[in-house]
Design a protein around this motif. Structure first.
Motif, short mmCIF file in Angstrom:
data_model
loop_
_atom_site.label_atom_id
_atom_site.label_comp_id
_atom_site.label_asym_id
_atom_site.label_seq_id
_atom_site.Cartn_x
_atom_site.Cartn_y
_atom_site.Cartn_z
N GLU A 195 -81.42 -89.94 43.98
CA GLU A 195 -80.89 -89.68 45.31
C GLU A 195 -80.23 -88.30 45.38
O GLU A 195 -80.44 -87.56 46.35
CB GLU A 195 -79.89 -90.77 45.70
N LYS A 199 -81.46 -85.14 47.63
CA LYS A 199 -80.54 -84.55 48.60
C LYS A 199 -80.43 -83.04 48.43
O LYS A 199 -80.33 -82.30 49.41
CB LYS A 199 -79.17 -85.20 48.44
N LYS A 273 -84.67 -90.19 53.23
CA LYS A 273 -83.32 -90.25 53.79
C LYS A 273 -82.75 -88.87 54.07
O LYS A 273 -81.88 -88.71 54.92
CB LYS A 273 -82.38 -91.00 52.83
N PHE A 274 -83.20 -87.88 53.31
CA PHE A 274 -82.63 -86.54 53.42
C PHE A 274 -83.71 -85.54 53.79
O PHE A 274 -84.74 -85.43 53.12
CB PHE A 274 -81.98 -86.11 52.10
N SER A 278 -80.69 -81.09 55.10
CA SER A 278 -79.56 -82.04 55.07
C SER A 278 -78.51 -81.63 54.06
O SER A 278 -77.37 -82.10 54.12
CB SER A 278 -80.05 -83.45 54.75
N TRP A 279 -78.86 -80.76 53.15
CA TRP A 279 -77.90 -80.36 52.13
C TRP A 279 -77.34 -78.99 52.45
O TRP A 279 -78.06 -78.06 52.81
CB TRP A 279 -78.57 -80.32 50.75
#
Length: 481
Positions: A195, A199, A273-274, A278-279
């Motif tokens: 994860e 990310k 999810k990312f 997103s980071w």
């Protein structure tokens, strides 16, 4: 050791330090920090895990999670996690250190030899992390004095609280005494889970992180520090026959293939999810400001902390200490207190010492309770003042208790009381009844204002026999009766 006040102010103003070369705060602590033993609590924990005090160690550092882990080898040379400490401060952003003055804390695999331990550190206790290593030098990276140290202040280092580094240093000391030649420190940007990797996959450092993740995975599989080398400007782990042999032990290669298969599946799921945007890496000043705000609001990260065996003297907490300095202004305040002579050093007490003091206090309390019970059981009367007697009696007035007969020994029957001198008026009225008022003391009463026995007025009609001044009135002995 004196505080370099000018250098400290200059460093804060410029905000650019290549490493932990500037002494910022003077730390007072235990009488012998170098030989301070691991606490009984930790020694008991090691015994229960069947781990020797002198067995080899290794450490792992995670920036984003802000923790440092201590691992110790068991009899099978498998390493077990024995302690976790919060990182008080680390500088820079996620990613490796590249050049002198960039304020970045290193990432990668570093080897700590005994000569890198610094018992006389300006930052309480410390050890040099060994930057630049072989990998860093392959890229021409520069920097020096990058450490793990105390004092809770960082400019390119990993800074711990004094209480934590005291125990970390003890772990290393005992391992070296047990014969370990050096130990490994693995510094990561975060726990390298599927994860987290998904990310951060859009970061400029992603390829570097994939490279060091191989060493991370090997340790997760084997619980043994990987053999580290460098080939073609890349970390090479557990290679048989040299860094560039590209030969991994078959058993490890098989286990790694299975591990990687599970990881790839988890990575694919996490990637949904990312998104690629997103980071976002947070600049150091924003991250530390957010941390200070969280502390002021009473919010704390749920980070395991095995340094709680050291307690700070409550009487010393009113003065800022290294463990409470959370900002530049607080650091300035402490430096000013040292300059003005108002700084009070901090006393660090082991759990054994605290427990011993508690035991002494408890024994005193139990002894007092036992004595009180014995007195109550014995029913010993407590002396009290006789309410029938006056609290104050004058020397010239004899007070007789009510109902008590004033008796004299028989030989005092022949002793006459000398009459008091009479006033001139009484002598002038010889033969006349004496009607003057006399005041005599009343038994058992005391004047409210004067504190002397009260008197009451008595009128006497008995004639007073005058006695010439200077003349003794005598009688023959047979006239006594």
């Amino acid at each position: 050791m004196r505080v370099a006040y000018t250098g400290f102010a200059f460093a804060l103003a410029l905000g650019v330090l290549a490493g932990c070369t500037q002494e910022t705060l003077q730390i007072e602590s235990v009488s012998n920090r170098i030989e301070h033993p691991l606490p009984a609590k930790m020694r008991d924990k090691l015994r229960k895990m069947n781990l020797a005090m002198s067995s080899p160690i290794m450490m792992r550092i995670f920036k984003e999670e802000e923790v440092l882990e201590i691992w110790k080898a068991n009899a099978s040379d498998r390493y077990q996690l024995v302690a976790t400490y919060p990182i008080c401060a680390w500088s820079g952003m996620l990613g490796p250190k590249k050049k002198e003055g960039d304020r970045q804390a290193p990432e990668g695999f570093y080897t700590i030899n005994q000569h890198q331990m610094n018992p006389n550190s300006s930052y309480y206790l410390s050890f040099d992390i060994g930057y630049p290593n072989k990998y860093d030098r392959a890229y021409g990276r520069t920097g020096s004095n990058l450490m793990v140290h105390g004092a809770c202040s960082s400019a390119g280092c990993y800074s711990m609280s004094d209480a934590a580094v005291l125990q970390i240093y003890a772990f290393a000391r005992e391992a070296f005494r047990g014969g370990q030649k050096n130990f490994q420190v693995q510094a990561y940007p975060f726990r390298m889970t599927a994860e987290n990797m998904a990310k951060h996959r859009s970061s400029e450092h992603y390829e570097f992180w994939k490279n060091i993740k191989t060493g991370y995975d090997y340790f997760e599989i084997t619980h043994r520090p990987p053999e580290v080398d460098v080939c073609n400007k890349q970390y090479a782990f557990n290679q048989v026959g040299g860094a560039c042999s590209n030969r991994t032990p078959p058993a490890l290669a098989s286990a790694y293939a299975s591990y990687s298969k599970s990881y790839e599946m988890a990575f694919a799921t996490a990637s949904t999810k990312f998104g690629s945007d997103s980071w976002k890496d947070t600049p150091e000043f924003e991250r530390k400001a957010a941390e200070r705000l969280a502390r002021r609001m009473g919010k704390q990260k749920k980070v395991p902390n095995d340094a709680d065996y050291v307690l700070v003297d409550p009487n010393a907490k009113i003065t800022p200490t290294s463990d409470t300095v959370t900002s530049y202004s607080a650091a300035y305040a402490k430096v000013e207190a040292i300059k003005n002579g108002t700084y009070r050093p901090v006393e660090y007490l082991s759990v054994a010492e605290v427990e011993a003091r508690k035991k002494i206090e408890e024994e005193k309390r139990l002894e007092a309770e036992k004595l009180a019970k014995q007195l109550a059981k014995a029913n010993i009367p407590v002396p009290e003042t006789n309410p029938l007697k006056p609290a104050i009696a004058t020397n010239d007035v004899k007070v007789v208790d009510q109902g008590e007969v004033d008796t004299k020994p028989f030989w005092h029957l022949w002793k006459r009381d000398e009459p008091a001198a009479q006033p001139a008026q009484a002598m002038a009225t010889e033969g006349q009844p004496d009607t003057t008022e006399k005041k005599v003391p009343t038994a058992g009463t005391v004047g409210v204002e004067t504190g002397k026995p009260e008197t009451q007025t008595v009128t006497s009609a008995e004639p007073v026999r005058p006695v010439d001044q200077g003349k003794v009135d005598t009688k023959p002995f047979w006239k006594v009766w």
